[in-house]
Design a protein around this motif. Structure first.
Motif, mmCIF file in Angstrom:
data_model
loop_
_atom_site.group_PDB
_atom_site.id
_atom_site.type_symbol
_atom_site.label_atom_id
_atom_site.label_comp_id
_atom_site.label_asym_id
_atom_site.label_seq_id
_atom_site.Cartn_x
_atom_site.Cartn_y
_atom_site.Cartn_z
ATOM 1 N N GLN A 108 -44.541 23.057 1.611
ATOM 2 C CA GLN A 108 -43.110 23.325 1.557
ATOM 3 C C GLN A 108 -42.485 22.252 0.673
ATOM 4 O O GLN A 108 -43.063 21.174 0.500
ATOM 5 C CB GLN A 108 -42.547 23.243 2.987
ATOM 6 N N GLU A 109 -41.310 22.522 0.157
ATOM 7 C CA GLU A 109 -40.611 21.491 -0.606
ATOM 8 C C GLU A 109 -40.503 20.282 0.316
ATOM 9 O O GLU A 109 -40.076 20.417 1.460
ATOM 10 C CB GLU A 109 -39.235 22.008 -1.031
ATOM 11 N N PRO A 110 -40.960 19.088 -0.123
ATOM 12 C CA PRO A 110 -41.110 17.957 0.793
ATOM 13 C C PRO A 110 -39.873 17.564 1.600
ATOM 14 O O PRO A 110 -39.970 17.368 2.808
ATOM 15 C CB PRO A 110 -41.558 16.817 -0.125
ATOM 16 N N VAL A 111 -38.717 17.442 0.983
ATOM 17 C CA VAL A 111 -37.537 17.000 1.726
ATOM 18 C C VAL A 111 -37.206 17.989 2.842
ATOM 19 O O VAL A 111 -36.998 17.597 3.995
ATOM 20 C CB VAL A 111 -36.326 16.775 0.795
ATOM 21 N N PHE A 112 -37.195 19.273 2.527
ATOM 22 C CA PHE A 112 -36.888 20.266 3.551
ATOM 23 C C PHE A 112 -38.000 20.362 4.588
ATOM 24 O O PHE A 112 -37.737 20.571 5.766
ATOM 25 C CB PHE A 112 -36.602 21.631 2.924
ATOM 26 N N PHE A 136 -39.261 5.264 -8.541
ATOM 27 C CA PHE A 136 -38.155 6.190 -8.810
ATOM 28 C C PHE A 136 -38.305 7.486 -8.017
ATOM 29 O O PHE A 136 -37.354 7.997 -7.462
ATOM 30 C CB PHE A 136 -38.066 6.513 -10.302
ATOM 31 N N HIS A 137 -39.516 8.032 -7.945
ATOM 32 C CA HIS A 137 -39.733 9.285 -7.222
ATOM 33 C C HIS A 137 -39.447 9.108 -5.735
ATOM 34 O O HIS A 137 -38.743 9.888 -5.128
ATOM 35 C CB HIS A 137 -41.152 9.794 -7.436
ATOM 36 N N GLY A 138 -40.000 8.058 -5.154
ATOM 37 C CA GLY A 138 -39.811 7.813 -3.729
ATOM 38 C C GLY A 138 -38.360 7.561 -3.375
ATOM 39 O O GLY A 138 -37.859 8.046 -2.378
ATOM 40 N N SER A 139 -37.675 6.774 -4.204
ATOM 41 C CA SER A 139 -36.283 6.470 -3.883
ATOM 42 C C SER A 139 -35.433 7.723 -3.978
ATOM 43 O O SER A 139 -34.473 7.886 -3.241
ATOM 44 C CB SER A 139 -35.740 5.367 -4.787
ATOM 45 N N SER A 140 -35.794 8.624 -4.879
ATOM 46 C CA SER A 140 -35.068 9.889 -4.977
ATOM 47 C C SER A 140 -35.257 10.695 -3.698
ATOM 48 O O SER A 140 -34.313 11.260 -3.167
ATOM 49 C CB SER A 140 -35.576 10.685 -6.184
ATOM 50 N N GLN A 141 -36.470 10.734 -3.194
ATOM 51 C CA GLN A 141 -36.752 11.473 -1.957
ATOM 52 C C GLN A 141 -36.045 10.808 -0.780
ATOM 53 O O GLN A 141 -35.456 11.493 0.056
ATOM 54 C CB GLN A 141 -38.250 11.541 -1.715
ATOM 55 N N LEU A 145 -33.170 12.549 1.532
ATOM 56 C CA LEU A 145 -33.294 12.638 2.989
ATOM 57 C C LEU A 145 -32.095 11.991 3.682
ATOM 58 O O LEU A 145 -31.584 12.514 4.667
ATOM 59 C CB LEU A 145 -34.586 11.974 3.461
ATOM 60 N N ARG A 146 -31.660 10.852 3.169
ATOM 61 C CA ARG A 146 -30.514 10.166 3.777
ATOM 62 C C ARG A 146 -29.218 10.945 3.569
ATOM 63 O O ARG A 146 -28.318 10.883 4.392
ATOM 64 C CB ARG A 146 -30.376 8.761 3.206
ATOM 65 N N GLN A 147 -29.109 11.664 2.466
ATOM 66 C CA GLN A 147 -27.886 12.405 2.168
ATOM 67 C C GLN A 147 -27.824 13.749 2.883
ATOM 68 O O GLN A 147 -26.762 14.354 2.951
ATOM 69 C CB GLN A 147 -27.744 12.622 0.655
ATOM 70 N N ALA A 148 -28.938 14.195 3.394
ATOM 71 C CA ALA A 148 -28.959 15.492 4.087
ATOM 72 C C ALA A 148 -28.043 15.424 5.302
ATOM 73 O O ALA A 148 -27.962 14.415 5.989
ATOM 74 C CB ALA A 148 -30.384 15.837 4.519
ATOM 75 N N GLN A 149 -27.382 16.501 5.557
ATOM 76 C CA GLN A 149 -26.459 16.556 6.687
ATOM 77 C C GLN A 149 -27.218 16.935 7.957
ATOM 78 O O GLN A 149 -27.013 17.998 8.525
ATOM 79 C CB GLN A 149 -25.338 17.560 6.385
ATOM 80 N N ARG A 150 -28.103 16.060 8.372
ATOM 81 C CA ARG A 150 -28.892 16.272 9.581
ATOM 82 C C ARG A 150 -28.664 15.080 10.509
ATOM 83 O O ARG A 150 -28.473 13.959 10.051
ATOM 84 C CB ARG A 150 -30.386 16.384 9.254
#
Length: 165
Positions: A108-112, A136-141, A145-150
């Motif tokens: 699955q798309e990793p963040v989701f 850069f890749h990890g910090s983007s992920q 994740l931190r910005q997700a409204q969960r």
């Protein structure tokens, strides 16, 4: 962000004792992804009730150049085999410490995939390595994740498993 390990219990939780820390720790081929393991072990050493779910998640392969040579089933089996190896290795210190540990593999798309599983398992936190300045890749992920409204907090840990301050 507060450290969930230091949040005092309230309401029903205070009457029935501390709720377990149910941690989701995504694992991949990197050593950095295992930084959450010492964090979980330290919580358990502090007599906290800890449960861990290790997740190996890969984005589905959609590249026609890859699919031209391998079937989706072959690709799935390849990733599942890798996942079993990485998850078995990562779970060993947790099991040795008596920490309940389950392992999961998702295409699955990793963040989701991370967020969905954390919600399904009613996790109290998602534990990720603090990105290095070159990652850069990890910090983007991590940022996504931190910005997700969960409602599930994301805990960033350093190389020694300590929580980022």
């Amino acid at each position: 962000m507060e450290n969930p390990a230091r949040v005092p219990p309230t309401g029903e939780q205070a009457r029935s004792g501390p709720a377990p820390h149910r941690l989701l720790i995504p694992i991949d081929a990197t050593d950095a992804s295992r930084r959450g393991l010492p964090y979980a072990l330290e919580l358990a050493r502090q007599k906290a009730q800890v449960e861990v779910c290790l997740l190996y998640v890969v984005a589905p392969v959609r590249d026609w150049e890859v699919l031209r040579f391998r079937t989706e089933q072959e690709i799935h089996q390849h990733f599942q085999s890798r996942a079993e190896s990485f998850l078995e290795e990562a779970s060993a210190p947790l099991k040795a410490a008596g920490i309940p540990c389950r392992v999961c593999f998702r295409e699955q798309e990793p963040v989701f995939g991370i967020l969905d599983l954390a919600e399904q398992l009613d996790c109290t936190a998602i534990v990720l390595p603090r990105p290095d300045w070159l990652d850069f890749h990890g910090s983007s992920q991590v940022r996504r994740l931190r910005q997700a409204q969960r409602p599930i907090p994301v805990i960033l840990v350093d190389a020694d498993g300590s929580v980022e301050q």
